[in-house]
Design an enzyme around this catalytic site. Structure first.
Site, PDB file in Angstrom:
ATOM      1  N   HIS A 133       3.406  -4.007   0.209  1.00 17.46           N
ATOM      2  CA  HIS A 133       2.754  -2.708   0.463  1.00 17.46           C
ATOM      3  C   HIS A 133       1.344  -2.917   1.028  1.00 17.46           C
ATOM      4  CE1 HIS A 133       5.454  -1.314  -3.066  1.00 17.46           C
ATOM      5  NE2 HIS A 133       5.983  -0.836  -1.971  1.00 17.46           N
ATOM      6  N   LYS A 179      12.874   9.853 -11.248  1.00 17.40           N
ATOM      7  CA  LYS A 179      12.857   8.446 -11.644  1.00 17.40           C
ATOM      8  C   LYS A 179      12.059   8.277 -12.926  1.00 17.40           C
ATOM      9  CE  LYS A 179      13.136   6.173  -7.098  1.00 17.40           C
ATOM     10  NZ  LYS A 179      12.423   5.255  -6.183  1.00 17.40           N
ATOM     11  N   ARG A 213      11.946  -3.807   6.074  1.00 19.53           N
ATOM     12  CA  ARG A 213      12.123  -5.219   5.719  1.00 19.53           C
ATOM     13  C   ARG A 213      13.356  -5.803   6.377  1.00 19.53           C
ATOM     14  NH1 ARG A 213      11.316  -3.707  -0.381  1.00 19.53           N
ATOM     15  NH2 ARG A 213      12.097  -1.839   0.633  1.00 19.53           N
ATOM     16  N   SER A 241       9.483  -3.870  -5.032  1.00 24.12           N
ATOM     17  CA  SER A 241       9.004  -3.473  -6.357  1.00 24.12           C
ATOM     18  C   SER A 241      10.058  -3.775  -7.413  1.00 24.12           C
ATOM     19  CB  SER A 241       8.679  -1.979  -6.391  1.00 24.12           C
ATOM     20  OG  SER A 241       7.624  -1.695  -5.525  1.00 24.12           O
TER      21      SER A 241
HETATM   22  P1  ADP Z   1      10.184   4.030  -1.743  1.00 28.33           P
HETATM   23  O1  ADP Z   1       9.087   4.769  -1.089  1.00 28.33           O
HETATM   24  O2  ADP Z   1      11.396   3.931  -0.869  1.00 28.33           O
HETATM   25  O3  ADP Z   1      10.458   4.447  -3.156  1.00 28.33           O
HETATM   26  P2  ADP Z   1       8.469   1.708  -2.047  1.00 28.33           P
HETATM   27  O4  ADP Z   1       7.387   2.404  -2.742  1.00 28.33           O
HETATM   28  O5  ADP Z   1       8.914   0.399  -2.648  1.00 28.33           O
HETATM   29  O6  ADP Z   1       9.788   2.503  -1.870  1.00 28.33           O
HETATM   30  O7  ADP Z   1       8.060   1.400  -0.565  1.00 28.33           O
HETATM   31  C1  ADP Z   1       7.247   2.219   0.218  1.00 28.33           C
HETATM   32  C2  ADP Z   1       7.315   1.741   1.639  1.00 28.33           C
HETATM   33  O8  ADP Z   1       6.883   0.381   1.716  1.00 28.33           O
HETATM   34  C3  ADP Z   1       8.719   1.747   2.256  1.00 28.33           C
HETATM   35  O9  ADP Z   1       8.592   2.112   3.608  1.00 28.33           O
HETATM   36  C4  ADP Z   1       9.169   0.313   2.147  1.00 28.33           C
HETATM   37  O10 ADP Z   1      10.118  -0.022   3.133  1.00 28.33           O
HETATM   38  C5  ADP Z   1       7.859  -0.407   2.366  1.00 28.33           C
HETATM   39  N1  ADP Z   1       7.859  -1.755   1.789  1.00 28.33           N
HETATM   40  C6  ADP Z   1       8.111  -2.110   0.522  1.00 28.33           C
HETATM   41  N2  ADP Z   1       8.040  -3.456   0.362  1.00 28.33           N
HETATM   42  C7  ADP Z   1       7.741  -3.960   1.593  1.00 28.33           C
HETATM   43  C8  ADP Z   1       7.563  -5.285   2.112  1.00 28.33           C
HETATM   44  N3  ADP Z   1       7.713  -6.342   1.340  1.00 28.33           N
HETATM   45  N4  ADP Z   1       7.255  -5.412   3.435  1.00 28.33           N
HETATM   46  C9  ADP Z   1       7.139  -4.303   4.211  1.00 28.33           C
HETATM   47  N5  ADP Z   1       7.316  -3.041   3.791  1.00 28.33           N
HETATM   48  C10 ADP Z   1       7.614  -2.864   2.507  1.00 28.33           C
END
Ligand code: ADP
Length: 161
Positions: A17, A41, A90, A129
């Site tokens: 992130h 969630k 990703r 995460s």
């Molecule tokens: P969501 O919003 O789908 O519940 P997250 O909070 O985990 O999921 O992710 C927020 C955003 O960050 C999403 O666009 C996700 O694809 C991106 N993201 C999460 N981990 C990574 C990573 N390792 N590299 C690039 N983008 C990431």
């Protein structure tokens, strides 16, 4: 002023992130990282805790703001005159869901909000995460995945369970 919003759960925030935040913040005058308040969630961290963690991790980035939202992202964008959503990609597994969400948001906003995807840095392509949560559940080392200050906060959550 060129503005964008980076929405997500950030539960917990990872280096993946932070990588997206850093890169997007250099492309826009103002980047708002918006924590989704998803009542469906059962999260590890409360929304307030996630906002504080993101604020601490981005305190050196002057044009990054941290906020939270519930409801439709396009409504959040409209109220703040934001026309660009940032999301990270990703792997191909992210693509189908992200494409559908991006198209839905474009439709819902009457073509007023576009989504821009940043492809992950290779170093973080495996990082999620949920993986961090799984490793922490079993007392594994998460120091390669999240900043130092966040480690005890995550560990504490699992010591209570
Ligand atoms: P969501 O919003 O789908 O519940 P997250 O909070 O985990 O999921 O992710 C927020 C955003 O960050 C999403 O666009 C996700 O694809 C991106 N993201 C999460 N981990 C990574 C990573 N390792 N590299 C690039 N983008 C990431």
């Amino acid at each position: 002023m060129k503005k964008a919003v980076y929405p997500g759960s950030f539960d917990p925030m990872t280096f993946g992130h932070l990588d997206v935040i850093r890169r997007a913040s250099s492309m826009f005058d103002e980047l708002t990282v918006a924590v989704l308040n998803n009542t469906a969630k059962s999260p590890l961290f409360s929304v307030d805790e996630r906002v504080k963690i993101l604020a601490e991790a981005t305190k050196d980035l002057a044009n990054v703001k941290i906020d939270s939202f519930s409801g439709l992202l396009v409504d959040y964008c409209r109220e703040r005159d934001i026309h660009i959503i940032i999301r990270g990609l990703r792997a191909i597994t992210d693509f189908e869901y992200e494409l559908q969400t991006a198209q839905t948001n474009r439709k819902l906003s009457d073509d007023d909000v576009d989504t821009i995807f940043l492809t992950t840095s290779l170093a973080y392509s495996y990082l999620s995460s949920s993986a961090v949560k799984q490793i922490a559940t079993f007392g594994g080392d998460i120091s390669q995945f999240v900043p130092d200050f966040e480690i005890p906060l995550i560990v504490e959550k699992y010591s209570k369970n």
